[in-house]
Motif scaffolding. Structure first.
Motif, PDB file in Angstrom:
ATOM      1  N   ASP A  85       6.986  19.178  -4.922  1.00  0.00           N
ATOM      2  CA  ASP A  85       6.898  19.728  -3.560  1.00  0.00           C
ATOM      3  C   ASP A  85       6.835  18.564  -2.531  1.00  0.00           C
ATOM      4  N   GLU A  86       7.373  17.280  -2.772  1.00  0.00           N
ATOM      5  CA  GLU A  86       7.380  16.087  -1.857  1.00  0.00           C
ATOM      6  C   GLU A  86       5.965  15.604  -1.445  1.00  0.00           C
ATOM      7  N   LYS A  87       5.000  16.056  -1.908  1.00  0.00           N
ATOM      8  CA  LYS A  87       3.649  15.337  -1.793  1.00  0.00           C
ATOM      9  C   LYS A  87       3.451  13.880  -2.266  1.00  0.00           C
ATOM     10  N   LEU A  88       2.966  13.061  -1.508  1.00  0.00           N
ATOM     11  CA  LEU A  88       2.949  11.583  -1.896  1.00  0.00           C
ATOM     12  C   LEU A  88       1.998  11.494  -3.121  1.00  0.00           C
ATOM     13  N   HIS A  89       2.623  11.019  -4.138  1.00  0.00           N
ATOM     14  CA  HIS A  89       1.738  10.674  -5.397  1.00  0.00           C
ATOM     15  C   HIS A  89       1.528   9.073  -5.381  1.00  0.00           C
ATOM     16  N   TRP A  90       1.727   8.382  -6.688  1.00  0.00           N
ATOM     17  CA  TRP A  90       1.468   7.151  -6.701  1.00  0.00           C
ATOM     18  C   TRP A  90       2.501   6.225  -5.659  1.00  0.00           C
ATOM     19  N   HIS A  91       1.870   5.364  -5.215  1.00  0.00           N
ATOM     20  CA  HIS A  91       2.736   4.314  -4.345  1.00  0.00           C
ATOM     21  C   HIS A  91       2.040   2.844  -4.246  1.00  0.00           C
ATOM     22  N   GLN A  92       2.661   1.919  -4.099  1.00  0.00           N
ATOM     23  CA  GLN A  92       2.387   0.672  -4.013  1.00  0.00           C
ATOM     24  C   GLN A  92       3.644  -0.294  -3.692  1.00  0.00           C
ATOM     25  N   TRP A  93       3.134  -1.710  -3.234  1.00  0.00           N
ATOM     26  CA  TRP A  93       4.204  -2.725  -3.098  1.00  0.00           C
ATOM     27  C   TRP A  93       4.281  -3.461  -4.446  1.00  0.00           C
ATOM     28  N   MET A  94       5.492  -3.750  -4.826  1.00  0.00           N
ATOM     29  CA  MET A  94       5.768  -4.732  -5.677  1.00  0.00           C
ATOM     30  C   MET A  94       6.987  -5.828  -5.420  1.00  0.00           C
ATOM     31  N   ARG A  95       6.774  -6.986  -6.046  1.00  0.00           N
ATOM     32  CA  ARG A  95       7.825  -8.058  -5.929  1.00  0.00           C
ATOM     33  C   ARG A  95       9.466  -7.499  -6.780  1.00  0.00           C
ATOM     34  N   PHE A  96      10.387  -7.819  -6.271  1.00  0.00           N
ATOM     35  CA  PHE A  96      11.663  -7.707  -6.763  1.00  0.00           C
ATOM     36  C   PHE A  96      11.811  -8.968  -7.784  1.00  0.00           C
ATOM     37  N   LEU A  97      11.906  -8.596  -9.034  1.00  0.00           N
ATOM     38  CA  LEU A  97      12.243  -9.649  -9.934  1.00  0.00           C
ATOM     39  C   LEU A  97      13.727  -9.838 -10.364  1.00  0.00           C
ATOM     40  N   GLY A  98      14.423  -8.857 -10.147  1.00  0.00           N
ATOM     41  CA  GLY A  98      15.732  -8.808 -10.565  1.00  0.00           C
ATOM     42  C   GLY A  98      16.571  -7.523 -11.149  1.00  0.00           C
ATOM     43  N   GLU A  99      17.608  -7.512 -11.630  1.00  0.00           N
ATOM     44  CA  GLU A  99      18.334  -6.288 -11.875  1.00  0.00           C
ATOM     45  C   GLU A  99      19.133  -6.758 -13.420  1.00  0.00           C
ATOM     46  N   ASP A 100      19.056  -5.868 -14.225  1.00  0.00           N
ATOM     47  CA  ASP A 100      20.055  -6.124 -15.441  1.00  0.00           C
ATOM     48  C   ASP A 100      20.812  -4.775 -16.047  1.00  0.00           C
ATOM     49  N   GLU A 101      21.343  -4.793 -17.130  1.00  0.00           N
ATOM     50  CA  GLU A 101      21.693  -3.586 -17.443  1.00  0.00           C
ATOM     51  C   GLU A 101      20.691  -2.334 -17.619  1.00  0.00           C
ATOM     52  N   TYR A 102      19.675  -2.802 -17.799  1.00  0.00           N
ATOM     53  CA  TYR A 102      18.522  -1.862 -17.897  1.00  0.00           C
ATOM     54  C   TYR A 102      18.102  -1.142 -16.653  1.00  0.00           C
ATOM     55  N   GLY A 103      18.375  -1.751 -15.372  1.00  0.00           N
ATOM     56  CA  GLY A 103      17.947  -1.351 -14.193  1.00  0.00           C
ATOM     57  C   GLY A 103      17.236  -2.385 -13.340  1.00  0.00           C
ATOM     58  N   VAL A 104      16.698  -1.977 -12.336  1.00  0.00           N
ATOM     59  CA  VAL A 104      15.757  -2.779 -11.209  1.00  0.00           C
ATOM     60  C   VAL A 104      14.553  -3.069 -11.931  1.00  0.00           C
ATOM     61  N   TRP A 105      14.133  -4.480 -11.988  1.00  0.00           N
ATOM     62  CA  TRP A 105      12.736  -4.901 -12.288  1.00  0.00           C
ATOM     63  C   TRP A 105      11.879  -5.234 -11.161  1.00  0.00           C
ATOM     64  N   LEU A 106      10.752  -4.524 -10.976  1.00  0.00           N
ATOM     65  CA  LEU A 106       9.762  -5.111  -9.980  1.00  0.00           C
ATOM     66  C   LEU A 106       8.481  -5.470 -10.813  1.00  0.00           C
ATOM     67  N   GLY A 107       7.553  -6.544 -10.098  1.00  0.00           N
ATOM     68  CA  GLY A 107       6.574  -6.856 -10.745  1.00  0.00           C
ATOM     69  C   GLY A 107       5.089  -7.002  -9.638  1.00  0.00           C
ATOM     70  N   ALA A 108       4.149  -6.959 -10.107  1.00  0.00           N
ATOM     71  CA  ALA A 108       2.868  -7.123  -9.624  1.00  0.00           C
ATOM     72  C   ALA A 108       1.774  -7.999 -10.291  1.00  0.00           C
ATOM     73  N   PRO A 109       1.169  -8.915  -9.844  1.00  0.00           N
ATOM     74  CA  PRO A 109       0.387  -9.845 -10.503  1.00  0.00           C
ATOM     75  C   PRO A 109      -0.886  -8.977 -10.708  1.00  0.00           C
ATOM     76  N   ALA A 110      -1.905  -9.473 -11.500  1.00  0.00           N
ATOM     77  CA  ALA A 110      -3.163  -9.024 -11.573  1.00  0.00           C
ATOM     78  C   ALA A 110      -3.826  -8.985 -10.044  1.00  0.00           C
ATOM     79  N   GLY A 111      -4.733  -8.133  -9.844  1.00  0.00           N
ATOM     80  CA  GLY A 111      -5.563  -8.034  -8.589  1.00  0.00           C
ATOM     81  C   GLY A 111      -4.528  -7.078  -7.369  1.00  0.00           C
ATOM     82  N   SER A 112      -3.356  -6.711  -7.991  1.00  0.00           N
ATOM     83  CA  SER A 112      -2.525  -5.881  -6.870  1.00  0.00           C
ATOM     84  C   SER A 112      -3.117  -4.529  -6.732  1.00  0.00           C
ATOM     85  N   VAL A 113      -3.010  -3.839  -5.812  1.00  0.00           N
ATOM     86  CA  VAL A 113      -3.412  -2.423  -5.492  1.00  0.00           C
ATOM     87  C   VAL A 113      -2.484  -1.443  -5.628  1.00  0.00           C
ATOM     88  N   SER A 114      -2.679  -0.358  -6.051  1.00  0.00           N
ATOM     89  CA  SER A 114      -1.910   0.921  -6.130  1.00  0.00           C
ATOM     90  C   SER A 114      -2.807   2.037  -5.593  1.00  0.00           C
TER      91      SER A 114
END
Length: 164
Positions: A12-41
């Motif tokens: 229904d377009e209602k906001l669910h989980w969201h967070q900021w992550m760091r772009f790590l790269g892209e390969d044949e599997y897709g886009v990879w993002l990462g977040a260190p310990a202590g990050s928030v969602s």
């Protein structure tokens, strides 16, 4: 490294989980993002949740899932959400969470979660038959894939090493 906003919504377009992550790269599997310990969602407008472990997330192109790969000591090693295909822009990835989750624990146990929610939401949100069928097919495939195929075996570990 640039930051990317991750935004999951419900059908229904209602906001669910969201967070900021760091772009790590892209390969044949897709886009990879990462977040260190202590990050928030955050789920919707609920209070933020601090993640005790580093984690990376895979956003495949033209597939009906996303996957989170958690560092130890989290008991859940892989948490795959069944979603609509990810929409990409320079600094945001967004998708619709279709409720079903495939979870792999560190001990190798694999199970499907939230089947009841998937059944409920099919009625509540009037999921079209093709969305139901594709979500279920993707879920069935992931149950096997998270234990037997890349990037679920070792590939994700190279990305996790970048964010620890």
């Amino acid at each position: 490294m640039r930051d990317v906003r991750v935004v999951y919504r419900k059908y229904d377009e209602k906001l669910h989980w969201h967070q900021w992550m760091r772009f790590l790269g892209e390969d044949e599997y897709g886009v990879w993002l990462g977040a260190p310990a202590g990050s928030v969602s955050q789920r919707g407008s609920e209070p933020e949740v601090t993640q005790e472990q580093a984690h990376v997330q895979l956003f495949p192109r033209d597939k009906w899932f996303t996957a989170i790969f958690n560092d130890a000591p989290r008991h859940t090693e892989i948490y795959a959400d069944i979603t609509t295909p990810v929409e990409f822009s320079d600094d945001v990835v967004t998708m619709i969470d279709l409720d079903l989750d495939v979870i792999k624990r560190r001990d190798g146990t694999v199970f499907v979660d939230d089947e009841d929610e998937f059944a409920e939401h099919q009625v509540q949100y009037s999921y079209p038959p093709d969305v139901i069928a594709t979500a279920q097919q993707t879920c069935d495939w992931l149950v096997q894939a998270v234990a037997t195929e890349e990037p679920f075996l070792t590939v994700y570990k190279t990305h996790l090493d970048k964010i620890r």
